[in-house]
Scaffold this motif. Structure first.
Motif, PDB file in Angstrom:
ATOM      1  N   LYS A  16      29.394 -40.889 -42.140  1.00 60.87           N
ATOM      2  CA  LYS A  16      27.974 -40.985 -42.494  1.00 60.87           C
ATOM      3  C   LYS A  16      27.177 -39.774 -42.016  1.00 60.87           C
ATOM      4  CE  LYS A  16      27.392 -45.074 -40.725  1.00 60.87           C
ATOM      5  NZ  LYS A  16      26.738 -46.330 -40.267  1.00 60.87           N
ATOM      6  N   SER A  17      27.444 -39.327 -40.786  1.00 61.40           N
ATOM      7  CA  SER A  17      26.671 -38.198 -40.261  1.00 61.40           C
ATOM      8  C   SER A  17      26.954 -36.929 -41.050  1.00 61.40           C
ATOM      9  CB  SER A  17      26.987 -37.983 -38.776  1.00 61.40           C
ATOM     10  OG  SER A  17      28.355 -37.655 -38.606  1.00 61.40           O
ATOM     11  N   ARG A  18      28.237 -36.697 -41.386  1.00 63.73           N
ATOM     12  CA  ARG A  18      28.576 -35.509 -42.180  1.00 63.73           C
ATOM     13  C   ARG A  18      27.930 -35.585 -43.557  1.00 63.73           C
ATOM     14  NH1 ARG A  18      31.771 -34.823 -46.190  1.00 63.73           N
ATOM     15  NH2 ARG A  18      32.744 -36.853 -45.934  1.00 63.73           N
ATOM     16  N   PHE A  19      28.016 -36.759 -44.182  1.00 66.53           N
ATOM     17  CA  PHE A  19      27.421 -36.942 -45.505  1.00 66.53           C
ATOM     18  C   PHE A  19      25.910 -36.731 -45.453  1.00 66.53           C
ATOM     19  CE2 PHE A  19      25.886 -39.767 -48.973  1.00 66.53           C
ATOM     20  CZ  PHE A  19      26.546 -39.171 -50.027  1.00 66.53           C
ATOM     21  N   PHE A  20      25.269 -37.260 -44.421  1.00 66.25           N
ATOM     22  CA  PHE A  20      23.820 -37.143 -44.267  1.00 66.25           C
ATOM     23  C   PHE A  20      23.403 -35.687 -44.083  1.00 66.25           C
ATOM     24  CE2 PHE A  20      20.252 -36.921 -41.232  1.00 66.25           C
ATOM     25  CZ  PHE A  20      19.256 -37.471 -42.026  1.00 66.25           C
ATOM     26  N   PHE A  21      24.091 -34.978 -43.181  1.00 66.45           N
ATOM     27  CA  PHE A  21      23.717 -33.591 -42.922  1.00 66.45           C
ATOM     28  C   PHE A  21      24.044 -32.681 -44.109  1.00 66.45           C
ATOM     29  CE2 PHE A  21      23.883 -34.876 -38.364  1.00 66.45           C
ATOM     30  CZ  PHE A  21      22.584 -34.499 -38.045  1.00 66.45           C
ATOM     31  N   THR A  22      25.074 -33.012 -44.862  1.00 65.35           N
ATOM     32  CA  THR A  22      25.375 -32.234 -46.069  1.00 65.35           C
ATOM     33  C   THR A  22      24.266 -32.398 -47.101  1.00 65.35           C
ATOM     34  OG1 THR A  22      27.739 -32.570 -45.681  1.00 65.35           O
ATOM     35  CG2 THR A  22      27.093 -31.776 -47.843  1.00 65.35           C
ATOM     36  N   ILE A  23      23.761 -33.617 -47.254  1.00 67.78           N
ATOM     37  CA  ILE A  23      22.636 -33.854 -48.169  1.00 67.78           C
ATOM     38  C   ILE A  23      21.414 -33.053 -47.716  1.00 67.78           C
ATOM     39  CG2 ILE A  23      20.943 -35.586 -48.888  1.00 67.78           C
ATOM     40  CD1 ILE A  23      23.220 -37.582 -49.100  1.00 67.78           C
ATOM     41  N   ILE A  24      21.155 -33.042 -46.401  1.00 68.62           N
ATOM     42  CA  ILE A  24      20.027 -32.263 -45.880  1.00 68.62           C
ATOM     43  C   ILE A  24      20.210 -30.789 -46.199  1.00 68.62           C
ATOM     44  CG2 ILE A  24      18.877 -31.481 -43.775  1.00 68.62           C
ATOM     45  CD1 ILE A  24      19.298 -34.218 -42.604  1.00 68.62           C
ATOM     46  N   SER A 713      12.975 -18.255 -42.215  1.00 69.05           N
ATOM     47  CA  SER A 713      13.783 -18.330 -40.996  1.00 69.05           C
ATOM     48  C   SER A 713      13.944 -19.774 -40.538  1.00 69.05           C
ATOM     49  CB  SER A 713      13.135 -17.500 -39.883  1.00 69.05           C
ATOM     50  OG  SER A 713      13.054 -16.143 -40.245  1.00 69.05           O
ATOM     51  N   ALA A 714      12.845 -20.546 -40.610  1.00 73.91           N
ATOM     52  CA  ALA A 714      12.906 -21.940 -40.174  1.00 73.91           C
ATOM     53  C   ALA A 714      13.856 -22.744 -41.056  1.00 73.91           C
ATOM     54  CB  ALA A 714      11.507 -22.545 -40.202  1.00 73.91           C
ATOM     55  N   MET A 715      13.801 -22.512 -42.381  1.00 75.45           N
ATOM     56  CA  MET A 715      14.696 -23.233 -43.288  1.00 75.45           C
ATOM     57  C   MET A 715      16.156 -22.887 -43.018  1.00 75.45           C
ATOM     58  SD  MET A 715      13.034 -25.210 -45.427  1.00 75.45           S
ATOM     59  CE  MET A 715      12.392 -25.350 -47.070  1.00 75.45           C
ATOM     60  N   LEU A 716      16.421 -21.586 -42.821  1.00 75.13           N
ATOM     61  CA  LEU A 716      17.786 -21.172 -42.516  1.00 75.13           C
ATOM     62  C   LEU A 716      18.233 -21.730 -41.166  1.00 75.13           C
ATOM     63  CD1 LEU A 716      17.895 -17.480 -43.767  1.00 75.13           C
ATOM     64  CD2 LEU A 716      19.124 -19.430 -44.704  1.00 75.13           C
ATOM     65  N   ALA A 717      17.293 -21.831 -40.227  1.00 73.90           N
ATOM     66  CA  ALA A 717      17.635 -22.410 -38.928  1.00 73.90           C
ATOM     67  C   ALA A 717      18.046 -23.867 -39.088  1.00 73.90           C
ATOM     68  CB  ALA A 717      16.442 -22.290 -37.981  1.00 73.90           C
ATOM     69  N   LEU A 718      17.325 -24.612 -39.946  1.00 68.30           N
ATOM     70  CA  LEU A 718      17.689 -26.009 -40.179  1.00 68.30           C
ATOM     71  C   LEU A 718      19.064 -26.123 -40.835  1.00 68.30           C
ATOM     72  CD1 LEU A 718      14.285 -27.487 -41.411  1.00 68.30           C
ATOM     73  CD2 LEU A 718      15.418 -27.909 -39.235  1.00 68.30           C
ATOM     74  N   ILE A 719      19.330 -25.227 -41.803  1.00 75.22           N
ATOM     75  CA  ILE A 719      20.656 -25.237 -42.434  1.00 75.22           C
ATOM     76  C   ILE A 719      21.730 -24.928 -41.398  1.00 75.22           C
ATOM     77  CG2 ILE A 719      22.132 -23.994 -44.061  1.00 75.22           C
ATOM     78  CD1 ILE A 719      19.867 -23.811 -45.960  1.00 75.22           C
ATOM     79  N   SER A 720      21.461 -23.939 -40.526  1.00 74.90           N
ATOM     80  CA  SER A 720      22.436 -23.579 -39.496  1.00 74.90           C
ATOM     81  C   SER A 720      22.678 -24.734 -38.535  1.00 74.90           C
ATOM     82  CB  SER A 720      21.943 -22.348 -38.721  1.00 74.90           C
ATOM     83  OG  SER A 720      21.758 -21.254 -39.577  1.00 74.90           O
ATOM     84  N   ILE A 721      21.601 -25.434 -38.165  1.00 75.85           N
ATOM     85  CA  ILE A 721      21.756 -26.574 -37.253  1.00 75.85           C
ATOM     86  C   ILE A 721      22.575 -27.675 -37.921  1.00 75.85           C
ATOM     87  CG2 ILE A 721      20.488 -28.423 -36.095  1.00 75.85           C
ATOM     88  CD1 ILE A 721      18.227 -26.376 -35.642  1.00 75.85           C
ATOM     89  N   CYS A 722      22.263 -27.959 -39.185  1.00 78.38           N
ATOM     90  CA  CYS A 722      23.069 -28.948 -39.923  1.00 78.38           C
ATOM     91  C   CYS A 722      24.531 -28.532 -39.962  1.00 78.38           C
ATOM     92  CB  CYS A 722      22.532 -29.109 -41.344  1.00 78.38           C
ATOM     93  SG  CYS A 722      20.923 -29.905 -41.433  1.00 78.38           S
ATOM     94  N   GLN A 723      24.761 -27.240 -40.171  1.00 79.05           N
ATOM     95  CA  GLN A 723      26.132 -26.719 -40.218  1.00 79.05           C
ATOM     96  C   GLN A 723      26.832 -26.920 -38.884  1.00 79.05           C
ATOM     97  OE1 GLN A 723      28.482 -25.857 -41.946  1.00 79.05           O
ATOM     98  NE2 GLN A 723      29.091 -23.726 -41.872  1.00 79.05           N
ATOM     99  N   MET A 724      26.144 -26.578 -37.807  1.00 77.36           N
ATOM    100  CA  MET A 724      26.750 -26.701 -36.474  1.00 77.36           C
ATOM    101  C   MET A 724      27.055 -28.160 -36.155  1.00 77.36           C
ATOM    102  SD  MET A 724      24.278 -23.970 -34.499  1.00 77.36           S
ATOM    103  CE  MET A 724      25.077 -24.048 -32.905  1.00 77.36           C
ATOM    104  N   ILE A 725      26.087 -29.034 -36.403  1.00 77.25           N
ATOM    105  CA  ILE A 725      26.290 -30.450 -36.081  1.00 77.25           C
ATOM    106  C   ILE A 725      27.420 -31.036 -36.923  1.00 77.25           C
ATOM    107  CG2 ILE A 725      25.216 -32.726 -36.196  1.00 77.25           C
ATOM    108  CD1 ILE A 725      22.570 -31.407 -35.464  1.00 77.25           C
TER     109      ILE A 725
END
Length: 836
Positions: A16-24, A713-725
């Protein structure tokens, strides 16, 4: 729904967490793509309307036309274009001594110049005039008796008042004279027989472009003094190619769109592809079993494609909504500034958010391509391995001598748990490399976008001559010492409350006998190439004095002391030329420069050399020098010149004001203004300039650049955080069996926690280890590219590096929670069988 597709549904529940963060991640990338397209369109539209406010709404114009040719162009215009003219200018004075400048216009001209009629009506004959509201004490219906430059007496009637418009820029008021417009009567013209013609097509086509080229050629044959002018800014901001070939604006916008789309696509592919790689790792054994009993690779691939479809159906529409929402918020933040600027310019400068179905379709298409391309990549890796390897995972395990050695070293210093974490993280070598690589690239992209948030505004504003205050006064005098005149005293001590007053003065003198050895080799190369004035091994050039307040000089100089009979100065030793950052001289603090002020010897003592800041507004050639001196020293120098020669040295100063009472201050200063700049033998003037509109527009551009750069930068930061998590948490979750086995042989709960936290740290630390040097290389590349356009100093966005480290620490704490919770929640047997 096939059985293969049904396999994807339980995996959504398990991951679920992977699916959720991928959607984000998909939603964020879609939102950024849509924001790039719609935001750039909105910015172009604002610049188009801003150009109309300043220049009027026209594409093609012909100047210096005789009345007959202007009338010919009006009569020969097609029904598909709007045309207008102005001309017949003459000077006049009313019976109260008020000077006037009158222009004849036709019916379409005032509308083309965006003139907004506030009161009354537009003039219909040469005896009726319209003036700007507030420019005179006249009222509607007043009859004014005027005397033109030929002494002819006439009576004119004021019939209308208009507000702020492009007329303010096309016909600026000179020395307080009133600008008025009358209606042209071609049967009885007035004033100079010089007119200007304007044309604006209803639709810009190649036929129109060809026709105006032909008409221009015909008119120039009979009126060779005329010339053609295209409104290149308006044409290009409207999205059309300029006939003059100046199409840099659409190319820059296209280039930025391509670059931003590529960055977003790369970041998105890394996130989504890594997510599907993890999904493939989770179901690899099931898929291998299906292949072993006869399922085709295409059927197996449909399982991942179905998962991609499910993510896209949720993430892409959410991204479209998020894209519109983020632009709506950004435009609302800009609305107070744009509303004020629009009111001052007499136009609408607000950002309009349009529902553009074409850009939505392109965004959805690009996002879908990125999504399904990312889903196919792990399937290709699955096909490369044999069924046995995929079934047992043999190709994944890689514990070589180097990994074992690293584990021993870490165990020695940080404990056995840390050593096991290193081995466990790197034993699945392919997954480890994929995770570290994708994390590192996301961090690098974030650092690069943070660099652009600094470099783009610096590059833009370094090319603009930004006013130092909303009100400035340029004052020059050849009759008296500028700083000792009564005008200067009034200007520096106004009755209107002001927050601050700054005085800037720049003068230049001749200087001889500068040895070639004083210049750097780099500067000598360009000096010789440009034929600088040289006598043997010595140069004759100019030296530019910039007079600054004593307190500012003391702050800038390391040492303010200079020998008697010498003037202390700070040598400005750095400038930008031919896309190169040039250090001009080899001079040091303690060296002297000897010059002369119109024959009066002046000895300068260098108290400091400024190699850090670029010299702006340089005079002369590359051999000319620039120095800063104290105001007290400058006044003493000019006083000595007066005592020895009995003459006043011609000087000019610029006085800038910071105040909240702009209208009141301007009303106080305007009566002092005059301009004898073009009078024979004099160069005296006192010009009051209102820079409030320009500063407001600069503020809008600054905020827009910051919103784009920091928002990106903020949007890319959110994508990077989703990627890391997503990456780290899933990798740890996939190792539940290994953790349970360790737990079964006696490893305690605290030791497992330490091992899980350290394993998360291994992923992040190795990604940062590669990302920081690559990020610095990217920053240098961005700076080098933009430095070819404008001069500014290199700086590192350390806040971005600090943000990466802080966010990494938070992520390490967050991603370790699910596997630790799972170990507590489930029994050892359940955790061992989780991947069976």
């Amino acid at each position: 729904m096939t059985s293969l597709k049904k396999m994807a549904l339980p995996r959504f529940q398990n991951g679920k967490s992977r699916f959720f963060f991928t959607i984000i991640g998909v939603a964020l990338s879609t939102a950024m793509l849509l924001a790039v397209f719609l935001g750039s369109d909105a910015a172009m539209d604002v610049m188009r309307r801003y150009t109309i406010c300043q220049q009027g709404e026209w594409y093609w114009s012909m100047l210096q036309l005789p009345g007959s040719q202007a009338k010919f162009l009006l009569d020969s215009a097609s029904d598909d274009e709007i045309v207008s003219v102005y001309g017949g200018k003459y000077q006049a004075t009313d019976n109260n001594g008020i000077s006037m400048t009158l222009y004849g216009v036709d019916d379409s001209f005032l509308e083309m110049m965006q003139a907004n009629l506030i009161e009354g009506s537009w003039p219909t004959n040469p005896e009726e005039i319209a003036v700007k509201q507030g420019s005179s004490d006249w009222n509607i219906g007043d009859t004014v008796q005027i005397s033109d430059s030929h002494g002819e007496l006439r009576e004119i009637t004021v019939v209308g008042f208009y507000g702020n418009s492009a007329l303010d820029f096309q016909f600026p008021s000179v020395d307080g004279s009133v600008t008025a417009f009358y209606s042209i009567d071609w049967a009885n013209t007035h004033g100079e027989d010089v007119y200007r013609f304007f044309s604006m097509p209803k639709t810009y086509t190649s036929t129109y472009s060809n026709s105006i080229a032909q008409i221009s050629k015909t008119v120039l044959e009979s009126a060779p003094q005329a010339y053609v002018l295209y409104n290149n800014a308006l044409i290009t901001f409207s999205g059309y190619p300029s006939p003059a070939g100046q199409n840099i604006i659409p190319l820059v916008v296209l280039f930025l769109r391509i670059i931003l789309v590529m960055i977003i696509a790369v970041a998105s592919i890394l996130l989504i592809s890594n997510s599907f790689s993890i999904s493939m790792a989770q179901k690899k054994k099931e898929l291998a079993l299906l292949v072993s009993i006869g399922a085709t690779m295409r059927q197996v691939g449909n399982c991942l494609l179905f998962e991609a479809l499910s993510i896209g159906l949720v993430g892409i529409p959410l991204g479209v909504i998020l894209g519109y929402g983020s632009l709506f918020v950004a435009f609302r933040l800009l609305s107070p500034l744009t509303a004020n600027a629009g009111a001052m310019l007499g136009g609408d400068l607000s950002f309009h958010l349009n529902f553009n179905i074409a850009w939505i379709f392109i965004t959805v298409t690009l996002s879908s391509i990125v999504l399904f391309t990312s889903a196919k990549r792990p399937m290709k890796l699955f096909k490369k391995e044999s069924v046995i390897n995929n079934l047992f995972g043999n190709s994944e395990v890689m514990v070589g001598r180097r990994i074992t050695h690293q584990g021993r070293i870490v165990s020695r210093f940080l404990g056995a748990e840390a050593g096991l974490a290193v081995k466990e993280a790197k034993r699945n070598w392919r997954g480890y490399k994929s995770a570290v690589r994708s994390l590192a690239v996301c961090i690098v992209i974030f650092i690069g976008s943070a660099g652009l948030s600094i470099y783009l505004p610096n590059a833009y504003f370094s090319q603009r001559d930004i006013p130092t205050g909303p009100i400035t006064v340029s004052y020059a005098s050849t009759k008296e010492n500028v700083t000792q005149t009564s005008e200067f005293q009034k200007l520096t001590a106004p009755q209107t409350p002001v927050k601050a007053i700054s005085i800037t003065e720049t003068e230049s003198f001749d200087i001889q006998n500068i040895p070639a050895s004083a210049y750097t080799e780099q500067n000598l190369y360009y000096m010789d190439m440009l034929n600088a004035v040289k006598d043997g091994d010595q140069y004759s050039t100019m030296i530019q004095f910039t007079v600054i307040p004593d307190e500012e000089f003391e702050k800038l100089a390391n040492s303010s002391s200079a020998p008697e009979e010498q003037i202390g100065c700070i040598l400005q030793n750095r400038f930008f030329y031919s896309n190169e950052d040039i250090i001009q001289t080899k001079l040091h603090a303690g060296d002297s420069l000897n010059t002369s002020l119109a024959g009066l010897p002046v000895s300068l003592y260098i108290v400091d050399v400024d190699d850090k800041r670029f010299v702006e507004d340089r005079i002369g050639d590359l051999s000319s020098l620039s120095v800063l001196i104290k105001r007290t020293d400058a006044e003493h120098m000019f006083e000595q010149y007066y005592q020895q020669t009995g003459e006043v040295f011609a000087r000019s100063v610029t006085i800038s004001y910071q105040t909240d009472s702009l209208a009141e201050l301007q009303s106080e200063l305007l009566p002092y203004s005059y301009n004898d700049l073009f009078t024979a033998g004099t160069s005296d003037y006192l010009i009051v300039s209102d820079n409030s509109v320009e500063l407001m527009l600069i503020g809008i551009v600054r905020m827009l650049l910051y919103l784009i750069c920091y928002g990106f930068s903020a949007m890319l930061a959110l994508i990077s955080i989703c990627q890391m998590i997503t990456t780290i948490s899933t990798e740890l979750t996939l190792q539940q069996k290994d953790f349970a086995l360790l737990q079964s042989v006696g490893v305690g709960e605290q030791s497992l926690k330490k091992m899980i936290y350290f394993q998360a740290f291994v992923y992040v630390a190795n990604a940062i280890k590669w990302a920081i040097p690559l990020g610095l290389v990217l920053l240098f590349g961005e700076y080098y590219f933009l430095r070819n356009i404008a001069a500014f100093l290199f700086s590192v966005p350390w806040w971005a590096f600090a943000t990466v480290i802080i966010v990494a620490a938070i992520v390490i704490g967050l991603v370790a929670i699910p596997p630790i919770r799972s170990l507590k929640k489930q029994s050892i047997i359940e955790n061992i069988r989780v991947n069976e």
